[in-house]
Write an enzyme that holds these catalytic residues in place. Structure first.
Site, PDB file in Angstrom:
ATOM      1  N   CYS A   7       0.883  -1.158   0.000  1.00  0.00           N
ATOM      2  CA  CYS A   7       0.000   0.000   0.000  1.00  0.00           C
ATOM      3  C   CYS A   7       0.926   1.215   0.000  1.00  0.00           C
ATOM      4  CB  CYS A   7      -0.879  -0.045   1.245  1.00  0.00           C
ATOM      5  SG  CYS A   7      -2.376   0.947   1.113  1.00  0.00           S
ATOM      6  N   THR A   8       0.356   2.385   0.039  1.00  0.00           N
ATOM      7  CA  THR A   8       1.206   3.569   0.083  1.00  0.00           C
ATOM      8  C   THR A   8       1.782   3.754   1.491  1.00  0.00           C
ATOM      9  OG1 THR A   8      -0.080   4.610  -1.673  1.00  0.00           O
ATOM     10  CG2 THR A   8       1.351   6.044  -0.390  1.00  0.00           C
ATOM     11  N   GLY A   9       0.907   3.939   2.493  1.00  0.00           N
ATOM     12  CA  GLY A   9       1.380   4.240   3.840  1.00  0.00           C
ATOM     13  C   GLY A   9       1.623   3.040   4.731  1.00  0.00           C
ATOM     14  N   ASN A  10       1.128   1.857   4.349  1.00  0.00           N
ATOM     15  CA  ASN A  10       1.255   0.632   5.139  1.00  0.00           C
ATOM     16  C   ASN A  10       0.765   0.850   6.570  1.00  0.00           C
ATOM     17  OD1 ASN A  10       3.790  -1.489   6.505  1.00  0.00           O
ATOM     18  ND2 ASN A  10       1.966  -2.183   5.465  1.00  0.00           N
ATOM     19  N   SER A  11      -0.368   1.555   6.693  1.00  0.00           N
ATOM     20  CA  SER A  11      -0.927   1.791   8.029  1.00  0.00           C
ATOM     21  C   SER A  11      -2.339   1.248   8.166  1.00  0.00           C
ATOM     22  CB  SER A  11      -0.940   3.295   8.343  1.00  0.00           C
ATOM     23  OG  SER A  11      -1.830   3.971   7.473  1.00  0.00           O
ATOM     24  N   CYS A  12      -3.011   0.946   7.044  1.00  0.00           N
ATOM     25  CA  CYS A  12      -4.429   0.608   7.109  1.00  0.00           C
ATOM     26  C   CYS A  12      -4.789  -0.597   6.236  1.00  0.00           C
ATOM     27  CB  CYS A  12      -5.231   1.860   6.733  1.00  0.00           C
ATOM     28  SG  CYS A  12      -6.993   1.710   6.962  1.00  0.00           S
ATOM     29  N   ARG A  13      -5.005  -0.366   4.953  1.00  0.00           N
ATOM     30  CA  ARG A  13      -5.502  -1.436   4.076  1.00  0.00           C
ATOM     31  C   ARG A  13      -4.549  -2.619   3.975  1.00  0.00           C
ATOM     32  NH1 ARG A  13      -6.515   2.590  -0.729  1.00  0.00           N
ATOM     33  NH2 ARG A  13      -4.803   3.548   0.399  1.00  0.00           N
ATOM     34  N   SER A  14      -3.276  -2.368   3.747  1.00  0.00           N
ATOM     35  CA  SER A  14      -2.320  -3.478   3.633  1.00  0.00           C
ATOM     36  C   SER A  14      -2.197  -4.223   4.950  1.00  0.00           C
ATOM     37  CB  SER A  14      -0.954  -2.973   3.167  1.00  0.00           C
ATOM     38  OG  SER A  14      -0.500  -1.925   3.990  1.00  0.00           O
ATOM     39  N   SER A  32       3.660  -7.055   4.936  1.00  0.00           N
ATOM     40  CA  SER A  32       3.066  -5.888   4.293  1.00  0.00           C
ATOM     41  C   SER A  32       4.061  -4.745   4.379  1.00  0.00           C
ATOM     42  CB  SER A  32       1.721  -5.516   4.926  1.00  0.00           C
ATOM     43  OG  SER A  32       1.871  -5.217   6.290  1.00  0.00           O
ATOM     44  N   THR A  60       4.150  -3.933  12.192  1.00  0.00           N
ATOM     45  CA  THR A  60       4.943  -2.716  12.022  1.00  0.00           C
ATOM     46  C   THR A  60       4.700  -2.165  10.621  1.00  0.00           C
ATOM     47  OG1 THR A  60       6.842  -4.019  11.287  1.00  0.00           O
ATOM     48  CG2 THR A  60       6.746  -3.451  13.638  1.00  0.00           C
ATOM     49  N   ASP A  62       6.323  -0.872   7.552  1.00  0.00           N
ATOM     50  CA  ASP A  62       7.664  -0.950   6.981  1.00  0.00           C
ATOM     51  C   ASP A  62       7.711  -0.448   5.544  1.00  0.00           C
ATOM     52  OD1 ASP A  62       8.712  -2.297   9.294  1.00  0.00           O
ATOM     53  OD2 ASP A  62       7.767  -4.136   8.571  1.00  0.00           O
ATOM     54  N   CYS A  79      -3.829  -0.498  -3.191  1.00  0.00           N
ATOM     55  CA  CYS A  79      -4.251   0.873  -3.472  1.00  0.00           C
ATOM     56  C   CYS A  79      -3.644   1.320  -4.784  1.00  0.00           C
ATOM     57  CB  CYS A  79      -3.873   1.822  -2.335  1.00  0.00           C
ATOM     58  SG  CYS A  79      -2.117   2.142  -2.166  1.00  0.00           S
ATOM     59  N   CYS A  86       4.670   0.748  -7.777  1.00  0.00           N
ATOM     60  CA  CYS A  86       5.240  -0.515  -7.313  1.00  0.00           C
ATOM     61  C   CYS A  86       6.640  -0.680  -7.887  1.00  0.00           C
ATOM     62  CB  CYS A  86       4.352  -1.681  -7.739  1.00  0.00           C
ATOM     63  SG  CYS A  86       4.897  -3.264  -7.076  1.00  0.00           S
ATOM     64  N   ASP A 103      -9.674   3.972   0.569  1.00  0.00           N
ATOM     65  CA  ASP A 103      -8.910   4.273   1.781  1.00  0.00           C
ATOM     66  C   ASP A 103      -9.847   4.859   2.821  1.00  0.00           C
ATOM     67  OD1 ASP A 103      -7.178   5.012   3.775  1.00  0.00           O
ATOM     68  OD2 ASP A 103      -5.773   6.044   2.450  1.00  0.00           O
TER      69      ASP A 103
END
Length: 140
Positions: A7-14, A32, A60, A62, A79, A86, A103
């Site tokens: 994902c872009t921010g690796n904080s939510c969807r991923s 992720s 985490t 990453d 996303c 990618c 998102d």
């Protein structure tokens, strides 16, 4: 079987996809990462997953850079931003897929509406990755 979810921010969807896929099969190696990792998890994503019975609080956030030198059976973007940016895993990825989701962290409105968006996207991620798992991994 190794799966990397981007994902872009690796904080939510991923992170939610990571949690669900790992819950479907604990023998999978699931990681992720983010193309622009935020370094932290979205609290609402953690809460939504907890409500679904999956604890991702230990995950985490990453950078994808951490995983570029590894070989992957699947690299899956969740996303549009990650799909477009990618990085090339030249010769090291057997399959590259895109399974896109809205998102929920961009939702605006009442607290109730924002929470409902997290639940909606969480459930869409569960369904999308269950389908992926059944069609691509379970039969192996």
């Amino acid at each position: 079987m190794k799966v990397l979810i981007l994902c872009t921010g690796n904080s939510c969807r991923s992170q939610m996809a990571h949690g669900f896929l790992q819950s479907f099969d604990p023998n999978l190696t699931v990681c992720s990462a983010g193309t622009e990792a935020s370094g932290k998890l979205n609290e609402k994503a953690v809460a939504a997953m907890k409500e679904a019975g999956i604890d991702i609080s230990h995950h985490t956030s990453d950078s994808v850079e951490k995983y570029l030198d590894e070989e992957w059976d699947y690299v899956i973007t969740v996303c549009g931003g990650a799909n477009e940016s990618c990085p090339a895993f030249t010769g090291k990825v057997k399959h590259r897929l895109h399974i896109g989701f809205d998102d929920p962290s961009h939702a605006t409105g009442t607290d109730e509406f924002i929470w409902s968006e997290f639940l909606r996207v969480r459930d869409e991620i569960r369904a999308g990755f269950w389908k992926f798992y059944n069609e691509n991994i379970k039969s192996i």
